[in-house]
Scaffold this active site. Structure first.
Site, PDB file in Angstrom:
ATOM      1  N   ARG A 234     -23.632  26.452  -8.551  1.00 22.02           N
ATOM      2  CA  ARG A 234     -24.602  26.376  -7.461  1.00 22.02           C
ATOM      3  C   ARG A 234     -23.989  27.020  -6.227  1.00 22.02           C
ATOM      4  O   ARG A 234     -22.803  26.823  -5.932  1.00 22.02           O
ATOM      5  CB  ARG A 234     -24.978  24.910  -7.137  1.00 22.02           C
ATOM      6  CG  ARG A 234     -25.939  24.259  -8.123  1.00 22.02           C
ATOM      7  CD  ARG A 234     -27.337  24.878  -8.077  1.00 22.02           C
ATOM      8  NE  ARG A 234     -28.255  24.278  -9.040  1.00 22.02           N
ATOM      9  CZ  ARG A 234     -28.483  24.732 -10.268  1.00 22.02           C
ATOM     10  NH1 ARG A 234     -27.864  25.803 -10.709  1.00 22.02           N
ATOM     11  NH2 ARG A 234     -29.347  24.128 -11.064  1.00 22.02           N
ATOM     12  N   ASP A 258     -23.431  34.224  -9.569  1.00 20.74           N
ATOM     13  CA  ASP A 258     -24.766  34.180 -10.181  1.00 20.74           C
ATOM     14  C   ASP A 258     -25.686  33.300  -9.345  1.00 20.74           C
ATOM     15  O   ASP A 258     -26.877  33.218  -9.610  1.00 20.74           O
ATOM     16  CB  ASP A 258     -24.647  33.619 -11.612  1.00 20.74           C
ATOM     17  CG  ASP A 258     -25.978  33.643 -12.353  1.00 20.74           C
ATOM     18  OD1 ASP A 258     -26.583  34.733 -12.423  1.00 20.74           O
ATOM     19  OD2 ASP A 258     -26.429  32.579 -12.826  1.00 20.74           O
ATOM     20  N   GLU A 263     -30.204  31.248  -1.847  1.00 18.75           N
ATOM     21  CA  GLU A 263     -30.954  32.007  -2.866  1.00 18.75           C
ATOM     22  C   GLU A 263     -32.446  31.669  -2.908  1.00 18.75           C
ATOM     23  O   GLU A 263     -33.241  32.456  -3.415  1.00 18.75           O
ATOM     24  CB  GLU A 263     -30.335  31.807  -4.254  1.00 18.75           C
ATOM     25  CG  GLU A 263     -30.552  30.438  -4.879  1.00 18.75           C
ATOM     26  CD  GLU A 263     -29.920  30.335  -6.278  1.00 18.75           C
ATOM     27  OE1 GLU A 263     -28.750  30.688  -6.436  1.00 18.75           O
ATOM     28  OE2 GLU A 263     -30.627  29.875  -7.192  1.00 18.75           O
ATOM     29  N   HIS A 295     -29.082  34.475 -10.587  1.00 17.00           N
ATOM     30  CA  HIS A 295     -29.265  33.186 -11.273  1.00 17.00           C
ATOM     31  C   HIS A 295     -29.804  33.407 -12.703  1.00 17.00           C
ATOM     32  O   HIS A 295     -30.821  32.842 -13.091  1.00 17.00           O
ATOM     33  CB  HIS A 295     -30.202  32.269 -10.482  1.00 17.00           C
ATOM     34  CG  HIS A 295     -29.928  30.808 -10.724  1.00 17.00           C
ATOM     35  ND1 HIS A 295     -29.951  29.859  -9.753  1.00 17.00           N
ATOM     36  CD2 HIS A 295     -29.620  30.142 -11.860  1.00 17.00           C
ATOM     37  CE1 HIS A 295     -29.694  28.661 -10.261  1.00 17.00           C
ATOM     38  NE2 HIS A 295     -29.477  28.821 -11.558  1.00 17.00           N
ATOM     39  N   PHE A 298     -28.326  31.427 -17.400  1.00 16.50           N
ATOM     40  CA  PHE A 298     -28.973  30.641 -18.466  1.00 16.50           C
ATOM     41  C   PHE A 298     -29.843  31.502 -19.380  1.00 16.50           C
ATOM     42  O   PHE A 298     -30.309  31.019 -20.419  1.00 16.50           O
ATOM     43  CB  PHE A 298     -29.878  29.557 -17.832  1.00 16.50           C
ATOM     44  CG  PHE A 298     -31.111  30.143 -17.208  1.00 16.50           C
ATOM     45  CD1 PHE A 298     -31.080  30.740 -15.968  1.00 16.50           C
ATOM     46  CD2 PHE A 298     -32.315  30.134 -17.906  1.00 16.50           C
ATOM     47  CE1 PHE A 298     -32.206  31.308 -15.414  1.00 16.50           C
ATOM     48  CE2 PHE A 298     -33.461  30.706 -17.362  1.00 16.50           C
ATOM     49  CZ  PHE A 298     -33.397  31.293 -16.107  1.00 16.50           C
TER      50      PHE A 298
HETATM   51  P1  NAD Z   1     -22.097  18.508 -16.699  1.00 14.00           P
HETATM   52  O1  NAD Z   1     -22.734  17.349 -16.019  1.00 14.00           O
HETATM   53  O2  NAD Z   1     -21.977  18.502 -18.185  1.00 14.00           O
HETATM   54  O3  NAD Z   1     -20.623  18.712 -16.109  1.00 14.00           O
HETATM   55  C1  NAD Z   1     -20.302  18.595 -14.746  1.00 14.00           C
HETATM   56  C2  NAD Z   1     -18.850  18.198 -14.642  1.00 14.00           C
HETATM   57  O4  NAD Z   1     -18.532  18.133 -13.245  1.00 14.00           O
HETATM   58  C3  NAD Z   1     -18.541  16.810 -15.234  1.00 14.00           C
HETATM   59  O5  NAD Z   1     -17.408  16.887 -16.084  1.00 14.00           O
HETATM   60  C4  NAD Z   1     -18.271  15.945 -14.007  1.00 14.00           C
HETATM   61  O6  NAD Z   1     -17.296  14.934 -14.252  1.00 14.00           O
HETATM   62  C5  NAD Z   1     -17.743  16.979 -13.003  1.00 14.00           C
HETATM   63  N1  NAD Z   1     -17.939  16.553 -11.620  1.00 14.00           N
HETATM   64  C6  NAD Z   1     -19.085  16.136 -11.040  1.00 14.00           C
HETATM   65  N2  NAD Z   1     -18.852  15.836  -9.739  1.00 14.00           N
HETATM   66  C7  NAD Z   1     -17.547  16.080  -9.520  1.00 14.00           C
HETATM   67  C8  NAD Z   1     -16.701  15.964  -8.363  1.00 14.00           C
HETATM   68  N3  NAD Z   1     -17.172  15.526  -7.192  1.00 14.00           N
HETATM   69  N4  NAD Z   1     -15.397  16.292  -8.485  1.00 14.00           N
HETATM   70  C9  NAD Z   1     -14.900  16.715  -9.677  1.00 14.00           C
HETATM   71  N5  NAD Z   1     -15.642  16.841 -10.795  1.00 14.00           N
HETATM   72  C10 NAD Z   1     -16.957  16.539 -10.709  1.00 14.00           C
HETATM   73  O7  NAD Z   1     -22.872  19.782 -16.196  1.00 14.00           O
HETATM   74  P2  NAD Z   1     -22.978  21.202 -16.934  1.00 14.00           P
HETATM   75  O8  NAD Z   1     -24.086  21.193 -17.903  1.00 14.00           O
HETATM   76  O9  NAD Z   1     -21.611  21.645 -17.361  1.00 14.00           O
HETATM   77  O10 NAD Z   1     -23.479  22.111 -15.717  1.00 14.00           O
HETATM   78  C11 NAD Z   1     -22.677  22.313 -14.567  1.00 14.00           C
HETATM   79  C12 NAD Z   1     -23.507  22.988 -13.494  1.00 14.00           C
HETATM   80  O11 NAD Z   1     -23.846  24.300 -13.900  1.00 14.00           O
HETATM   81  C13 NAD Z   1     -24.868  22.339 -13.205  1.00 14.00           C
HETATM   82  O12 NAD Z   1     -24.754  21.255 -12.339  1.00 14.00           O
HETATM   83  C14 NAD Z   1     -25.653  23.460 -12.591  1.00 14.00           C
HETATM   84  O13 NAD Z   1     -25.450  23.429 -11.184  1.00 14.00           O
HETATM   85  C15 NAD Z   1     -24.957  24.707 -13.128  1.00 14.00           C
HETATM   86  N6  NAD Z   1     -25.868  25.492 -13.998  1.00 14.00           N
HETATM   87  C16 NAD Z   1     -26.097  26.786 -13.686  1.00 14.00           C
HETATM   88  C17 NAD Z   1     -26.937  27.566 -14.463  1.00 14.00           C
HETATM   89  C18 NAD Z   1     -27.194  29.010 -14.175  1.00 14.00           C
HETATM   90  O14 NAD Z   1     -28.097  29.627 -14.765  1.00 14.00           O
HETATM   91  N7  NAD Z   1     -26.445  29.655 -13.288  1.00 14.00           N
HETATM   92  C19 NAD Z   1     -27.571  26.987 -15.569  1.00 14.00           C
HETATM   93  C20 NAD Z   1     -27.294  25.649 -15.878  1.00 14.00           C
HETATM   94  C21 NAD Z   1     -26.448  24.908 -15.089  1.00 14.00           C
END
Ligand code: NAD
Length: 361
Positions: A234, A258, A263, A295, A298
């Site tokens: 993000r 990305d 955005e 973005h 995905f």
């Molecule tokens: P997830 O929930 O499986 O993993 C997130 C990880 O972050 C977890 O291991 C959690 O413990 C850790 N975390 C959360 N808050 C934290 C903090 N304050 N300090 C340290 N660690 C922390 O999520 P995911 O499915 O791996 O997705 C991650 C991110 O990817 C999503 O939140 C989203 O923002 C982003 N995303 C982007 C796209 C894209 O197209 N660019 C698509 C999907 C997801």
């Protein structure tokens, strides 16, 4: 159930129509959800929104006044939704918690490789019949240290891929993942050590109050000069102006993004006939060592199919008053699953890849 599908893109429309199979009355709207576009949901029970929509408190109040009682997110992230206001209003919210961590992880590594091997520059040169290699020197990924910030579903796949490249892996997460330690020799460290030792830093934590600007001037000052920074999570994780300063001073050697903190209203849309008003992204676009995608991490067939299937499943479950397991805010009148509701859920899952698992209870 009549559902206003905001920000419908060409790339997903057919997937949604196929997944819906004429069950719900989907009103496809190209416009984003904002204060001015809420009236388009008149007569709808549900609104279906994408990552670029803005479901802030005021927007939710307007939707509620129109009779919308369910918000179906076509995304995993939910920082664009005022969850506590939805709760207060009694608007149920469900998301697509996972659709393909591989899609995002693979795009992340694509950005790393493209930046490292200067693929865009090389391609542009060749198109101009310039076959010189000067200025295109990259580095071997093998043996380099990569810092993974967030080792959830996506960070875990990134670790797996980079382990295959022979990278040394460091990670920062609020909860260490022992599997990654055992399988890929990942070493969990604090942010300071991760910044100081990594040749490449890649961000995979969600955006929250505790992660906003996790990469700021202070964190950048601790990084190795020439570090590569990748953000496919993000935009708000990165203080963009601090990154620009670091690109100018060459402390950051390259930046793959990305996502972008401003955005909304820019990414996902064709602005090719407009005058670019955002001076920050305009500056980023001037660096040869910055690679921007809009973005799209995905954007694979697998992911879009899963997003469409789960979104329709979430609509089904809300309509049938059963739990999907994907709720961020439960419906007020949520039915505790009993025998008959379990049968309904089994029926909804039938013929789909979705499985009835413990998370539905
Ligand atoms: P997830 O929930 O499986 O993993 C997130 C990880 O972050 C977890 O291991 C959690 O413990 C850790 N975390 C959360 N808050 C934290 C903090 N304050 N300090 C340290 N660690 C922390 O999520 P995911 O499915 O791996 O997705 C991650 C991110 O990817 C999503 O939140 C989203 O923002 C982003 N995303 C982007 C796209 C894209 O197209 N660019 C698509 C999907 C997801």
């Amino acid at each position: 159930m009549r559902t206003a599908v905001y920000s419908t893109h060409k790339f997903e429309r057919d997937f949604l129509i196929r997944a819906n199979d004429n069950k719900h009355d989907l009103l496809f709207l190209e416009t984003r959800l904002t204060r001015s576009s809420t009236p388009l949901a008149q007569g709808c029970d549900a609104a279906c929104v994408f990552a670029g929509d803005d479901a802030n408190g005021e927007v939710l109040e307007q939707l509620h006044a129109l009779g919308v009682r369910f918000l179906a997110l076509r995304s995993a992230g939910f920082n664009h939704v005022d969850i506590s206001r939805a709760q207060e209003l009694g608007i149920a919210v469900a998301r697509v918690p996972a659709y393909s961590p591989y899609a995002v992880a693979e795009h992340t590594v694509a950005l790393m490789l493209a930046l490292n091997r200067k693929l865009i520059r090389a391609h542009n040169r060749v198109m101009e019949l310039n076959f010189s290699l000067d200025g295109l020197v990259g580095f071997d990924m093998n043996g380099k240290t990569v810092g993974i910030v967030g080792t959830g579903k996506i960070g875990e796949v990134v670790a797996k891929i980079l382990h295959g490249f022979g990278c040394r892996l460091l990670a920062f997460d609020q909860a260490a993942n022992q599997q990654l330690v055992d399988k890929y020799d990942v070493r969990f460290v604090d942010m300071r050590e991760l910044c100081a030792e990594s040749d490449i830093i890649t961000l995979h934590v969600p955006l929250s109050e505790s992660t906003r600007y996790i990469i700021d001037a202070n964190a950048i000052a601790q990084m190795k000069p020439g570090v590569m920074l990748i953000n496919t999570s993000r935009g708000g994780l990165v203080h963009t102006k601090a990154v620009i300063d670091a690109l100018k001073s060459r402390r950051i050697g390259s930046f793959g993004m990305d996502v972008y903190e401003e955005e909304e209203g820019l990414f996902f849309e064709d602005h090719s006939d407009d005058i670019l008003q955002d001076d920050t992204i305009a500056r980023l676009m001037t660096f040869k060592n910055v690679l921007i995608t809009s973005h799209q991490a995905f954007l694979t067939q697998t992911a879009i199919t899963n997003i469409a299937d789960t979104t329709v499943f979430n609509l089904d479950c809300f309509e049938q008053e059963v739990r999907s397991g994907n709720e961020l805010v439960l419906p007020r009148q949520s039915q505790i699953l009993n025998g008959s509701a379990t049968r309904t859920l089994r029926h909804l899952c039938k013929g789909r890849k979705l499985q009835l698992t413990d998370r539905h209870y």
